[in-house]
Design a protein around this motif. Structure first.
Motif, PDB file in Angstrom:
ATOM      1  N   MET A  52       0.825  -1.199   0.000  1.00 48.02           N
ATOM      2  CA  MET A  52       0.000   0.000   0.000  1.00 48.02           C
ATOM      3  C   MET A  52       0.864   1.256   0.000  1.00 48.02           C
ATOM      4  O   MET A  52       1.902   1.304   0.647  1.00 48.02           O
ATOM      5  CB  MET A  52      -0.929   0.029   1.218  1.00 48.02           C
ATOM      6  N   GLY A  53       0.406   2.271  -0.734  1.00 51.81           N
ATOM      7  CA  GLY A  53       1.148   3.529  -0.811  1.00 51.81           C
ATOM      8  C   GLY A  53       1.001   4.340   0.463  1.00 51.81           C
ATOM      9  O   GLY A  53       0.177   4.036   1.324  1.00 51.81           O
ATOM     10  N   GLY A  54       1.806   5.403   0.554  1.00 55.76           N
ATOM     11  CA  GLY A  54       1.741   6.274   1.719  1.00 55.76           C
ATOM     12  C   GLY A  54       0.776   7.422   1.493  1.00 55.76           C
ATOM     13  O   GLY A  54       0.580   7.881   0.367  1.00 55.76           O
ATOM     14  N   PHE A  55       0.230   7.923   2.582  1.00 56.80           N
ATOM     15  CA  PHE A  55      -0.766   8.994   2.518  1.00 56.80           C
ATOM     16  C   PHE A  55      -0.146  10.308   2.032  1.00 56.80           C
ATOM     17  O   PHE A  55      -0.733  11.046   1.255  1.00 56.80           O
ATOM     18  CB  PHE A  55      -1.369   9.169   3.913  1.00 56.80           C
TER      19      PHE A  55
ATOM     20  N   LEU B  11      -0.591  -7.441   8.146  1.00 60.69           N
ATOM     21  CA  LEU B  11      -1.391  -6.215   8.295  1.00 60.69           C
ATOM     22  C   LEU B  11      -2.813  -6.419   7.766  1.00 60.69           C
ATOM     23  O   LEU B  11      -3.634  -5.511   7.812  1.00 60.69           O
ATOM     24  CB  LEU B  11      -0.723  -5.056   7.571  1.00 60.69           C
ATOM     25  N   ASN B  12      -3.058  -7.611   7.268  1.00 57.51           N
ATOM     26  CA  ASN B  12      -4.350  -7.923   6.666  1.00 57.51           C
ATOM     27  C   ASN B  12      -4.719  -6.921   5.564  1.00 57.51           C
ATOM     28  O   ASN B  12      -5.833  -6.436   5.477  1.00 57.51           O
ATOM     29  CB  ASN B  12      -5.445  -7.991   7.737  1.00 57.51           C
ATOM     30  N   LEU B  13      -3.698  -6.584   4.764  1.00 59.90           N
ATOM     31  CA  LEU B  13      -3.904  -5.692   3.628  1.00 59.90           C
ATOM     32  C   LEU B  13      -3.685  -6.525   2.377  1.00 59.90           C
ATOM     33  O   LEU B  13      -2.557  -6.733   1.949  1.00 59.90           O
ATOM     34  CB  LEU B  13      -2.878  -4.557   3.652  1.00 59.90           C
ATOM     35  N   ILE B  14      -4.763  -7.058   1.859  1.00 60.50           N
ATOM     36  CA  ILE B  14      -4.616  -7.919   0.689  1.00 60.50           C
ATOM     37  C   ILE B  14      -5.231  -7.191  -0.498  1.00 60.50           C
ATOM     38  O   ILE B  14      -6.404  -6.823  -0.473  1.00 60.50           O
ATOM     39  CB  ILE B  14      -5.267  -9.286   0.943  1.00 60.50           C
ATOM     40  N   SER B  15      -4.396  -6.898  -1.495  1.00 62.27           N
ATOM     41  CA  SER B  15      -4.868  -6.123  -2.636  1.00 62.27           C
ATOM     42  C   SER B  15      -4.562  -6.878  -3.917  1.00 62.27           C
ATOM     43  O   SER B  15      -3.848  -7.874  -3.905  1.00 62.27           O
ATOM     44  CB  SER B  15      -4.145  -4.773  -2.659  1.00 62.27           C
ATOM     45  N   ASP B  16      -5.093  -6.401  -5.024  1.00 63.48           N
ATOM     46  CA  ASP B  16      -4.776  -6.995  -6.313  1.00 63.48           C
ATOM     47  C   ASP B  16      -3.273  -7.004  -6.541  1.00 63.48           C
ATOM     48  O   ASP B  16      -2.727  -7.933  -7.125  1.00 63.48           O
ATOM     49  CB  ASP B  16      -5.454  -6.197  -7.446  1.00 63.48           C
ATOM     50  N   ALA B  17      -2.592  -5.944  -6.079  1.00 60.36           N
ATOM     51  CA  ALA B  17      -1.148  -5.865  -6.262  1.00 60.36           C
ATOM     52  C   ALA B  17      -0.431  -6.869  -5.375  1.00 60.36           C
ATOM     53  O   ALA B  17       0.405  -7.643  -5.838  1.00 60.36           O
ATOM     54  CB  ALA B  17      -0.660  -4.451  -5.961  1.00 60.36           C
ATOM     55  N   SER B  18      -0.777  -6.906  -4.073  1.00 61.16           N
ATOM     56  CA  SER B  18      -0.045  -7.791  -3.166  1.00 61.16           C
ATOM     57  C   SER B  18      -0.226  -9.256  -3.560  1.00 61.16           C
ATOM     58  O   SER B  18       0.703 -10.047  -3.479  1.00 61.16           O
ATOM     59  CB  SER B  18      -0.485  -7.549  -1.720  1.00 61.16           C
TER      60      SER B  18
ATOM     61  N   GLU C  10       2.915 -11.661  -4.322  1.00 66.22           N
ATOM     62  CA  GLU C  10       3.207 -12.832  -3.506  1.00 66.22           C
ATOM     63  C   GLU C  10       3.188 -14.115  -4.326  1.00 66.22           C
ATOM     64  O   GLU C  10       3.798 -15.104  -3.963  1.00 66.22           O
ATOM     65  CB  GLU C  10       2.275 -12.918  -2.287  1.00 66.22           C
ATOM     66  N   ARG C  11       2.487 -14.114  -5.435  1.00 60.55           N
ATOM     67  CA  ARG C  11       2.526 -15.301  -6.285  1.00 60.55           C
ATOM     68  C   ARG C  11       3.686 -15.235  -7.279  1.00 60.55           C
ATOM     69  O   ARG C  11       4.008 -16.214  -7.924  1.00 60.55           O
ATOM     70  CB  ARG C  11       1.221 -15.449  -7.044  1.00 60.55           C
ATOM     71  N   GLY C  12       4.270 -14.057  -7.406  1.00 58.38           N
ATOM     72  CA  GLY C  12       5.423 -13.905  -8.289  1.00 58.38           C
ATOM     73  C   GLY C  12       5.054 -13.288  -9.619  1.00 58.38           C
ATOM     74  O   GLY C  12       4.276 -13.861 -10.378  1.00 58.38           O
ATOM     75  N   ILE C  13       5.594 -12.092  -9.879  1.00 58.40           N
ATOM     76  CA  ILE C  13       5.332 -11.469 -11.175  1.00 58.40           C
ATOM     77  C   ILE C  13       6.524 -11.735 -12.090  1.00 58.40           C
ATOM     78  O   ILE C  13       7.596 -12.150 -11.645  1.00 58.40           O
ATOM     79  CB  ILE C  13       5.099  -9.950 -11.019  1.00 58.40           C
ATOM     80  N   ASP C  14       6.354 -11.461 -13.354  1.00 52.80           N
ATOM     81  CA  ASP C  14       7.422 -11.634 -14.335  1.00 52.80           C
ATOM     82  C   ASP C  14       8.615 -10.770 -13.935  1.00 52.80           C
ATOM     83  O   ASP C  14       8.473  -9.568 -13.702  1.00 52.80           O
ATOM     84  CB  ASP C  14       6.873 -11.228 -15.710  1.00 52.80           C
ATOM     85  N   ARG C  15       9.799 -11.355 -13.886  1.00 52.11           N
ATOM     86  CA  ARG C  15      10.999 -10.607 -13.455  1.00 52.11           C
ATOM     87  C   ARG C  15      11.435  -9.572 -14.486  1.00 52.11           C
ATOM     88  O   ARG C  15      12.196  -8.676 -14.179  1.00 52.11           O
ATOM     89  CB  ARG C  15      12.162 -11.570 -13.227  1.00 52.11           C
ATOM     90  N   ASN C  16      10.968  -9.735 -15.717  1.00 52.14           N
ATOM     91  CA  ASN C  16      11.491  -8.870 -16.789  1.00 52.14           C
ATOM     92  C   ASN C  16      10.427  -7.968 -17.406  1.00 52.14           C
ATOM     93  O   ASN C  16      10.499  -7.625 -18.573  1.00 52.14           O
ATOM     94  CB  ASN C  16      12.101  -9.734 -17.900  1.00 52.14           C
ATOM     95  N   ILE C  17       9.426  -7.635 -16.646  1.00 51.15           N
ATOM     96  CA  ILE C  17       8.317  -6.924 -17.272  1.00 51.15           C
ATOM     97  C   ILE C  17       8.146  -5.497 -16.745  1.00 51.15           C
ATOM     98  O   ILE C  17       7.235  -4.780 -17.139  1.00 51.15           O
ATOM     99  CB  ILE C  17       7.023  -7.762 -17.091  1.00 51.15           C
ATOM    100  N   GLN C  18       9.046  -5.066 -15.868  1.00 51.95           N
ATOM    101  CA  GLN C  18       8.875  -3.774 -15.187  1.00 51.95           C
ATOM    102  C   GLN C  18       8.858  -2.603 -16.179  1.00 51.95           C
ATOM    103  O   GLN C  18       7.984  -1.743 -16.136  1.00 51.95           O
ATOM    104  CB  GLN C  18       9.960  -3.583 -14.115  1.00 51.95           C
ATOM    105  N   ALA C  19       9.814  -2.593 -17.109  1.00 51.16           N
ATOM    106  CA  ALA C  19       9.867  -1.484 -18.058  1.00 51.16           C
ATOM    107  C   ALA C  19       8.648  -1.508 -18.982  1.00 51.16           C
ATOM    108  O   ALA C  19       8.048  -0.471 -19.294  1.00 51.16           O
ATOM    109  CB  ALA C  19      11.155  -1.562 -18.883  1.00 51.16           C
ATOM    110  N   TYR C  20       8.275  -2.722 -19.360  1.00 52.55           N
ATOM    111  CA  TYR C  20       7.117  -2.859 -20.236  1.00 52.55           C
ATOM    112  C   TYR C  20       5.856  -2.302 -19.561  1.00 52.55           C
ATOM    113  O   TYR C  20       5.016  -1.653 -20.189  1.00 52.55           O
ATOM    114  CB  TYR C  20       6.931  -4.340 -20.594  1.00 52.55           C
ATOM    115  N   GLY C  21       5.761  -2.517 -18.273  1.00 56.20           N
ATOM    116  CA  GLY C  21       4.617  -2.003 -17.524  1.00 56.20           C
ATOM    117  C   GLY C  21       4.548  -0.478 -17.584  1.00 56.20           C
ATOM    118  O   GLY C  21       3.478   0.108 -17.756  1.00 56.20           O
TER     119      GLY C  21
END
Lengths: 779, 330
Positions: free
Chosen positions: A315-318, A348-355, A359-370
């Motif tokens: 989660m981002g900061g305020f 923290l019981n903060l479960i989001s689409d991102a988390s 936690e399941r593992g995103i593509d290691r080489n896709i950051q720039a493409y995103g």
């Protein structure tokens, strides 16, 4: 994962594939179909129009009158929304059209002005929740055209389950990659070229921690916070994502489209170097939801000049969030460690689409493409400018090839799979491989965490080959029709007790401390750490209370009850001799007999039943908590305690508000084995006539009639005997016991004299041994 | 030669017989007509006084008469008894529509019956029943089953724990028995393990904190995925009937690979999940120290689900409330 067919079409051409085939494909690829539906417009006759004039309503302040061009005609329409100006392109419901829920729109007089229908909001057309005005469309919607034909308004929707090992399929790209292999179609390449005009203002650094292997960002300037494009809103709302604005929506869009979570900071609220590190113990961060979070050393955070600005991946900061006033953005696209994100989000019981994706593992080489994909969503906005991508990725070791022998495939799957099939499947899945005659070499793609071992690749091959295309063979185990003692003993008691018309019950294993202590005040119960509710805080130490509960439930609910039994575990916190580290648990039979005032005494009935079904059983009187002082016994076999039986104490009977006396028993089944239970008691039949004596004795109240019978059995041990009590009558201090003795010699017919000798011998022995007297006839 | 009026005797006999009201009266009639004071006896006494020829002739006649009387009495008596009983039977009536024994069921709990049926199916192809504790270590429930601390699957079930360091729990799956059994027994292994499992759910129509599974495990030298398919297809046919259609779709369980779910085609054409299965993951076999030459398969089936499907039971709560109106139906 929620799927729209039209969205999948971005990645793979599905025009010639019907929904049924697509469902079959999804299922056979391991995506369980949880929901499927067709999406159709929930409105009729809505036309695209252009507002050409707006003026004040003569009699009302809160609404305006518009002139709307719908191509062939111009209509006057009264409108209460203020979120548009002259020139806006809008969906118009002319008279005789329908908005959501089949609500008909007609001409209507609104305070003296005739309104020829209405201008619609997104929620009035059941598109998405947006209540702050009408739906303003972009230039691509042609004036006068049928609104439902101006975008893909009929679509197909699936909700599919993605198993936890397949984080790569938590995106449209991932699902499309699987489908492309299934249907043997090409996966579309979507290029997102950037043409940066700015230099980044801020420095980013992925930090020293290994938990962030890549931190990349792009800065976008001169953005105006407004609604997203129609297409993005349509797609996100149909997969259940809440529409916010063109920054939040687009990060969400990229996340669902390619699986890369992005975070948008208000760049102007950032000052120094953006970096990543583990939080210090007790460090604090106010998150977007305005909660102050106290962090610990397990949490990964993003920092600005070393001060926390976001909980990485969670989660981002305020203080750095994007608001309606934001003009410049910094978009973060990072790779955070799976386990670290999972621990923090669960803690923290903060479960989001991102988390969930991290936690399941995103593509290691896709950051720039995103980042490119995100930036390209602003292609129509000519005002914005963006920087090049700042990249702080750590050097990671490239994956090694994994090699195994081809024969392993047949050995595990039971069938030979053609090398050509394997080769084309792996190629289509972009799994780098080298397939030789006897060996297969493959490399784990950057998005496939589930492909670490040969068995993982074999599963992949089997799945794409189709589980239902494998043959079936039936191996036979080595214990034909031998279920074993545990199950045999259970079945033995179920059979015996059901024949005796005991209803078998199954009750929950949880109870309250107080109920355990009715019967087991000395045993320490097993307490549950996270009980379901206050009445289920302990595991039961006995089956008695469950049986009473069942008895009473039926008596109260149904006006009748019966005999019950249950076979299940009971637990307590003493040492488990069989297994280390876990509480003691005994596989136990419990049964309950109510005193329904029939002619047989329930305690005698139970004792006689147990004698019948447990050979060699004996009883010793012993008081026990919760039971009648005298009418309470231990059950023994071969001097080993196997259980208890007795009458519920009068005190508990009253406390539990029971109307009948209850008799409760427990037998520890692990103490018994089937061989012992199935002992045969055959006695050969004599071929000589019987002699019969009916004897009536005056006896003491506390005499055990069975001792008398055993004595007679001993005296006549060479004969075939049938010895039974036929009468037991107690009055005040006297008790008369009648015994019928039928006996036969195996060798001869008894004459008168022998008959009398036997009678006298029995009477003499009994009267002297048990201190009883024979009643003379007629007495 | 004396002439006895035979017709008269027979006529008087008929009259006597017609007046009989109790079966015992036939003894008196026999005595009166055939006894030593009967007319027939009187006539017999005369025989010695007759000539040889007459003696022979008359004697024969008397014998015939005596036989006729005897048979008349005998058959009349038989008929009388028969008539009496038939009359009695015609007056008797039983209303068999009354059911005094209210309970129609077997007295066994439906879950026991279903477990037993499933056990028997597997026992018929060589599986033995194994047992494992319900209060378990987290290691047996998760780690040994290839579900380490950080594994997402560990969070999917709402586990009931028994101590604060989360080292002991109530097993969430009967797969724990795989580990318990393999720790104590060498391969080959062919076992099924029916038993209770626990989740942190309130008891209601669709949830229960307690439910039952049956775990199956086969470990041997030459077992493969096709054996898994054949074994479970045998089970679905035995349990649901020869014509049931079965399909296998890929799934994920931490302790099997490949993993599958088995679906059967129901009467209404829909496919229903009935069990999860897979080839035992090599890590699991390593955790219990089995040598690499052994492999096999495992499956887990929900007993409540089978019972609900087969008997169209709509509420899981029914199984644990022990309402006698429910218990008595099975």
């Amino acid at each position: 994962m929620k799927l729209l067919k039209s969205w999948l079409q971005d990645w793979i051409d599905l025009t010639d594939i019907d929904d049924g085939d697509l469902s079959t494909a999804l299922e056979s690829l391991g995506f369980e179909i949880e929901d499927y539906k067709l999406i159709n417009p929930d409105y009729k006759n809505i036309i695209v129009g252009k507002v050409i004039e707006i003026y004040q309503h003569p009699n009302a302040d809160k609404v305006r009158v518009t002139k709307v061009d719908v191509g062939n005609k111009i209509y006057e329409i009264v409108c209460g929304a203020w979120n548009f100006e002259e020139g806006a392109i809008v969906p118009v419901a002319l008279p005789n059209s329908y908005i959501k829920d089949s609500f008909k729109i007609d001409k209507r007089d609104i305070r003296g002005v005739e309104s020829n229908g209405m201008i619609c909001s997104a929620s009035e057309l059941n598109l998405w929740d947006e209540h702050d005005g009408i739906l303003v469309l972009d230039e691509s919607f042609k004036i006068g055209s049928d609104f439902s034909k101006s975008y893909i308004s009929t679509d197909s929707y699936w909700e599919v389950g993605v198993t936890p090992n397949r984080g790569d399929c938590m995106s449209y790209l991932g699902i499309a990659r699987e489908l492309s292999t299934y249907f043997n179609k090409k996966l579309n390449k979507i290029e997102n070229p950037l043409n940066p005009k700015l230099k980044p203002v801020l420095k980013v650094n992925s930090g020293k921690s290994k938990l962030c292997s890549s931190y990349q960002s792009i800065e976008i300037e001169n953005i105006s916070i407004k609604d997203s494009s129609f297409l993005i809103k349509y797609r996100l709302s149909n997969i259940g994502v809440r529409i916010i604005n063109n920054v939040v929506d687009y990060t969400n869009y990229v996340l669902h489209d390619i699986g890369q979570p992005l975070h948008a900071f208000d760049r102007d609220k950032l000052y120094g170097t953006i970096s990543v590190r583990k939080a210090k113990e007790g460090e604090k961060l106010k998150t977007l939801d305005e909660q102050i979070r106290t962090l610990d050393n397990d949490d990964l955070i993003v920092t600005d000049n070393n001060e926390p600005i976001a909980l990485a991946g969670v989660m981002g900061g305020f203080d750095t969030e994007v608001t309606n006033e934001t003009v410049n953005l910094l978009i973060e696209s990072a790779y955070f460690d799976k386990v670290s994100i999972m621990k923090t989000s669960r803690k923290l019981n903060l479960i989001s689409d991102a988390s969930v994706r991290f936690e399941r593992g995103i593509d290691r080489n896709i950051q720039a493409y995103g980042l490119k994909r995100f930036t390209n969503l602003y292609e129509l906005d000519e005002n914005i400018q963006y920087s090049e991508i700042s990249d702080s990725s750590k050097q990671t070791e490239s994956e090694n090839f994994i090699t195994f022998e081809t024969s392993l495939i047949e050995s595990i799957l039971g069938q030979v799979i053609d090398n050509k099939f394997i080769s084309s499947t792996l190629k289509s899945l972009s799994i780098e491989s080298e397939i030789k005659k006897d060996t297969i070499k493959f490399k784990q793609p950057s998005w496939r965490y589930d492909l670490e071992r040969p068995i993982d690749l074999i599963e992949e091959i089997a799945k794409h080959y189709g589980f239902n295309n494998f043959k079936s063979t039936l191996p036979i185990g080595n214990n034909l029709n031998q279920v074993g003692n545990y199950w045999n003993v259970r079945k033995y008691f179920i059979d015996k007790l059901s024949l005796e018309k005991f209803n078998e019950t199954q009750s929950l294993s949880f109870t309250q401390k107080e109920y355990n202590e009715f019967f087991d005040p000395d045993k320490e119960g097993v307490k549950v750490l996270n009980p379901i509710d206050q009445t289920q805080e302990y595991l039961r130490t006995n089956l008695y209370y469950s049986l009473i509960k069942t008895y009473k439930f039926n008596y109260d609910q149904n006006s009748f009850s019966g005999k019950y039994f249950e076979i299940n575990n009971i637990y307590n916190n003493s040492t488990n001799k069989k297994y280390k580290k876990i509480p003691k648990q005994d596989y136990t039979l419990g049964f309950l007999v109510p005193d329904n005032k029939s002619d047989i005494n329930p305690m005698q009935y139970i004792a006689s039943l147990l004698r019948k079904i447990i050979p060699g059983v004996s009883f010793d009187q012993l008081s026990k908590p919760g039971f009648h002082q005298n009418n309470s016994y231990v059950i023994m076999v071969d001097n080993k305690l196997i259980g208890h039986t007795g009458q519920l104490s009068y005190l508990l009977k009253e406390e539990l508000d029971l109307s009948e006396n209850l008799f409760l028993s427990q037998i520890y089944l692990e103490e018994l084995n089937l061989e012992g239970l199935n002992t045969s008691n055959y006695k050969p039949l004599s071929h000589y006539p019987f002699i019969k004596f009916d004897l009536s004795f005056k006896v003491n109240r506390d005499l055990n009639a069975n001792d008398l019978i055993q004595e007679v059995e001993n005296l006549l041990q060479n004969n075939e005997n049938s010895i039974k009590v036929f009468d037991d009558y107690a009055f005040e201090k006297t008790r008369n016991l009648g015994i019928r003795i039928i006996t036969r010699s195996y060798e001869k017919t008894y004459n008168e004299k022998e008959n009398t000798e036997i009678l006298n011998m029995i009477v003499d022995k009994l009267t002297s041994k048990f201190n009883i007297t024979l009643n003379e006839k007629g007495e | 030669m004396p002439e006895l009026n035979l017709d008269k005797i027979l006529a008087s006999l008929d009259l006597r017989i017609s007046e009989v009201t109790l079966p015992d009266e036939y003894d008196q009639i026999s005595k009166d007509y055939l006894g030593k004071d009967s007319l027939l006896a009187e006539e017999r006494k005369k025989l010695p006084t007759l000539s040889n020829e007459d003696k022979k002739k008359y004697g024969k006649k008397l014998t015939e008469l005596s036989k006729e009387i005897e048979s008349k009495i005998e058959s009349s008596k038989k008929q009388f008894i028969l008539d009496t009983f038939q009359k009695k039977e015609k007056e008797e009536f039983t209303d068999i529509s009354i059911d005094w024994n209210r309970n129609e069921g077997s007295y066994k709990h439906i879950l026991s019956s279903v477990m037993d049926e499933v056990v028997n199916i597997f026992s018929s192809i060589g599986y033995e029943v194994a047992y494992g504790p319900e209060a378990e270590t987290s290691w047996h429930n998760f780690d040994a089953l290839n579900t380490p601390d950080w594994h997402p699957a560990r969070y999917e079930s709402d586990t009931i724990y028994l101590n604060s360091d989360l080292e002991t729990l109530l097993r969430t799956q009967t797969s724990t028995v795989q580990i318990r059994h393999m720790e104590q027994n060498d391969p080959p292994v062919y076992i099924v393990a029916p038993g209770r499992v626990f989740r942190s759910d309130q008891l209601d129509a669709t949830h229960s904190p307690v439910f039952h599974q049956l775990e199956g495990l086969a470990i041997d030298k030459n077992l493969s995925f096709t054996d898994l398919k054949g074994t479970l297809e045998y089970f679905t046919k035995e349990f649901f009937g020869e014509n049931i259609e079965t399909k296998f779709i890929p799934h994920f369980f931490p302790f099997t690979e490949p993993s599958a779910e088995v679906l059967v085609k129901w009467n209404d054409g829909s496919w229903l999940e009935i069990l999860g299965c897979g080839m035992v993951d090599p890590n699991v076999l390593e955790n219990v120290g089995y040598s690499k030459e052994y492999k096999g398969f495992a499956w887990g089936v929900g007993i409540e689900r089978l019972a609900m499907l087969r008997y169209k039971i709509d509420h899981i709560k029914n199984f644990y409330e022990n309402d006698i109106r429910f218990l008595e139906q099975f």
